[in-house]
Scaffold this motif. Sequence first.
Motif, PDB file in Angstrom:
ATOM      1  N   ASP A   1       0.855  -1.183   0.000  1.00 27.17           N
ATOM      2  CA  ASP A   1       0.000   0.000   0.000  1.00 27.17           C
ATOM      3  C   ASP A   1       0.896   1.239   0.000  1.00 27.17           C
ATOM      4  OD1 ASP A   1      -2.359   1.422   0.024  1.00 27.17           O
ATOM      5  OD2 ASP A   1      -2.587   1.332   2.206  1.00 27.17           O
ATOM      6  N   TYR A   2       0.865   2.001  -1.082  1.00 27.84           N
ATOM      7  CA  TYR A   2       1.728   3.170  -1.254  1.00 27.84           C
ATOM      8  C   TYR A   2       0.949   4.457  -1.033  1.00 27.84           C
ATOM      9  CZ  TYR A   2       5.022  -0.148  -3.105  1.00 27.84           C
ATOM     10  OH  TYR A   2       5.855  -1.219  -3.232  1.00 27.84           O
ATOM     11  N   ALA A   3       1.596   5.387  -0.354  1.00 28.49           N
ATOM     12  CA  ALA A   3       1.001   6.697  -0.070  1.00 28.49           C
ATOM     13  C   ALA A   3       1.607   7.738  -1.012  1.00 28.49           C
ATOM     14  CB  ALA A   3       1.273   7.079   1.381  1.00 28.49           C
ATOM     15  N   ASP A   4       1.043   8.946  -0.990  1.00 28.09           N
ATOM     16  CA  ASP A   4       1.553  10.036  -1.827  1.00 28.09           C
ATOM     17  C   ASP A   4       3.031  10.317  -1.544  1.00 28.09           C
ATOM     18  OD1 ASP A   4      -0.870  10.340  -3.087  1.00 28.09           O
ATOM     19  OD2 ASP A   4      -1.540  11.979  -1.786  1.00 28.09           O
ATOM     20  N   GLU A   5       3.425  10.211  -0.302  1.00 29.35           N
ATOM     21  CA  GLU A   5       4.816  10.422   0.094  1.00 29.35           C
ATOM     22  C   GLU A   5       5.741   9.405  -0.609  1.00 29.35           C
ATOM     23  OE1 GLU A   5       6.727   9.124   4.285  1.00 29.35           O
ATOM     24  OE2 GLU A   5       5.371  10.828   4.376  1.00 29.35           O
ATOM     25  N   ASP A   6       5.273   8.170  -0.731  1.00 27.09           N
ATOM     26  CA  ASP A   6       6.046   7.139  -1.432  1.00 27.09           C
ATOM     27  C   ASP A   6       6.181   7.492  -2.914  1.00 27.09           C
ATOM     28  OD1 ASP A   6       6.284   5.420   0.884  1.00 27.09           O
ATOM     29  OD2 ASP A   6       4.211   4.813   0.539  1.00 27.09           O
ATOM     30  N   LEU A   7       5.103   7.995  -3.498  1.00 30.19           N
ATOM     31  CA  LEU A   7       5.145   8.388  -4.908  1.00 30.19           C
ATOM     32  C   LEU A   7       6.130   9.525  -5.137  1.00 30.19           C
ATOM     33  CD1 LEU A   7       1.392   8.280  -5.964  1.00 30.19           C
ATOM     34  CD2 LEU A   7       3.176   6.602  -6.403  1.00 30.19           C
ATOM     35  N   SER A   8       6.163  10.483  -4.232  1.00 31.73           N
ATOM     36  CA  SER A   8       7.114  11.595  -4.357  1.00 31.73           C
ATOM     37  C   SER A   8       8.542  11.065  -4.333  1.00 31.73           C
ATOM     38  CB  SER A   8       6.916  12.601  -3.226  1.00 31.73           C
ATOM     39  OG  SER A   8       5.678  13.239  -3.347  1.00 31.73           O
ATOM     40  N   ARG A   9       8.804  10.142  -3.450  1.00 30.86           N
ATOM     41  CA  ARG A   9      10.142   9.546  -3.337  1.00 30.86           C
ATOM     42  C   ARG A   9      10.486   8.771  -4.607  1.00 30.86           C
ATOM     43  NH1 ARG A   9      13.125   8.874   1.301  1.00 30.86           N
ATOM     44  NH2 ARG A   9      14.779   7.329   1.182  1.00 30.86           N
ATOM     45  N   LEU A  10       9.544   8.004  -5.126  1.00 30.29           N
ATOM     46  CA  LEU A  10       9.781   7.238  -6.355  1.00 30.29           C
ATOM     47  C   LEU A  10      10.024   8.170  -7.543  1.00 30.29           C
ATOM     48  CD1 LEU A  10       7.143   4.409  -5.850  1.00 30.29           C
ATOM     49  CD2 LEU A  10       9.646   4.130  -5.916  1.00 30.29           C
ATOM     50  N   ARG A  11       9.272   9.245  -7.623  1.00 35.12           N
ATOM     51  CA  ARG A  11       9.484  10.212  -8.715  1.00 35.12           C
ATOM     52  C   ARG A  11      10.854  10.870  -8.599  1.00 35.12           C
ATOM     53  NH1 ARG A  11       3.873  12.117  -7.476  1.00 35.12           N
ATOM     54  NH2 ARG A  11       2.541  10.973  -8.916  1.00 35.12           N
ATOM     55  N   PHE A  12      11.249  11.196  -7.381  1.00 35.42           N
ATOM     56  CA  PHE A  12      12.568  11.778  -7.137  1.00 35.42           C
ATOM     57  C   PHE A  12      13.660  10.815  -7.620  1.00 35.42           C
ATOM     58  CE2 PHE A  12      16.364  12.675  -4.731  1.00 35.42           C
ATOM     59  CZ  PHE A  12      16.390  14.050  -4.607  1.00 35.42           C
ATOM     60  N   ILE A  13      13.503   9.559  -7.291  1.00 35.68           N
ATOM     61  CA  ILE A  13      14.479   8.547  -7.723  1.00 35.68           C
ATOM     62  C   ILE A  13      14.482   8.435  -9.240  1.00 35.68           C
ATOM     63  CG2 ILE A  13      14.993   6.069  -7.699  1.00 35.68           C
ATOM     64  CD1 ILE A  13      13.858   6.089  -4.767  1.00 35.68           C
ATOM     65  N   ARG A  14      13.290   8.385  -9.837  1.00 35.49           N
ATOM     66  CA  ARG A  14      13.212   8.268 -11.301  1.00 35.49           C
ATOM     67  C   ARG A  14      13.894   9.445 -11.985  1.00 35.49           C
ATOM     68  NH1 ARG A  14       8.151   9.608 -13.182  1.00 35.49           N
ATOM     69  NH2 ARG A  14       9.092  11.437 -14.048  1.00 35.49           N
ATOM     70  N   HIS A  15      13.650  10.647 -11.510  1.00 33.42           N
ATOM     71  CA  HIS A  15      14.272  11.832 -12.104  1.00 33.42           C
ATOM     72  C   HIS A  15      15.794  11.784 -11.924  1.00 33.42           C
ATOM     73  CE1 HIS A  15      10.217  14.086 -11.666  1.00 33.42           C
ATOM     74  NE2 HIS A  15      10.300  13.475 -12.823  1.00 33.42           N
ATOM     75  N   SER A  16      16.231  11.345 -10.769  1.00 34.84           N
ATOM     76  CA  SER A  16      17.668  11.214 -10.515  1.00 34.84           C
ATOM     77  C   SER A  16      18.295  10.191 -11.450  1.00 34.84           C
ATOM     78  CB  SER A  16      17.918  10.820  -9.058  1.00 34.84           C
ATOM     79  OG  SER A  16      17.413  11.806  -8.187  1.00 34.84           O
ATOM     80  N   ARG A  17      17.603   9.059 -11.640  1.00 35.70           N
ATOM     81  CA  ARG A  17      18.103   8.024 -12.557  1.00 35.70           C
ATOM     82  C   ARG A  17      18.102   8.546 -13.994  1.00 35.70           C
ATOM     83  NH1 ARG A  17      21.302   4.455 -11.369  1.00 35.70           N
ATOM     84  NH2 ARG A  17      20.460   2.879 -12.729  1.00 35.70           N
TER      85      ARG A  17
END
Length: 149
Positions: A38-54
Amino acid sequence: MQIGEAARASGVSAKMIRHYEAIGLVPTADRRDSGYRDYADEDLSRLRFIRHSRDLGFPIEQIRVLLRLWTDRGRSNAEVKALARTHLAELEGRIVRLREMADVLQHLADACDGDGRPDCPILAGLEAAGCDGSRAGNRSVCHPNPGAD
């Protein structure tokens, strides 16, 4: 939201989300009674940050540092800038090496008539490139056909 929805919303595949959890880049998601993540908005922000960094080519260990800095409101932006500059210098070095590789490959391709004969300057150049490891300009020092530049 479940992992599939988180993947679509963040642009990070479900497989990579699981991998990031396994290596501790993202915290393990909470589980529903059904066992689904179960993912929250905070998790999505972190995943997007990682994706942009990658997307910018940052390696995992540097992303780990960036995430730490991102969540630390007392951080120094000088540390972030230094990390970005270091990565930029690495990228510029790779660009130079890629340009050199492209130039060598262009030289080899230009040397090939492509007329269907069995002799191939491209294969000969690839073989010669490893003969002593030294380089002169963009070409290997040793050539199977001296003067065949």
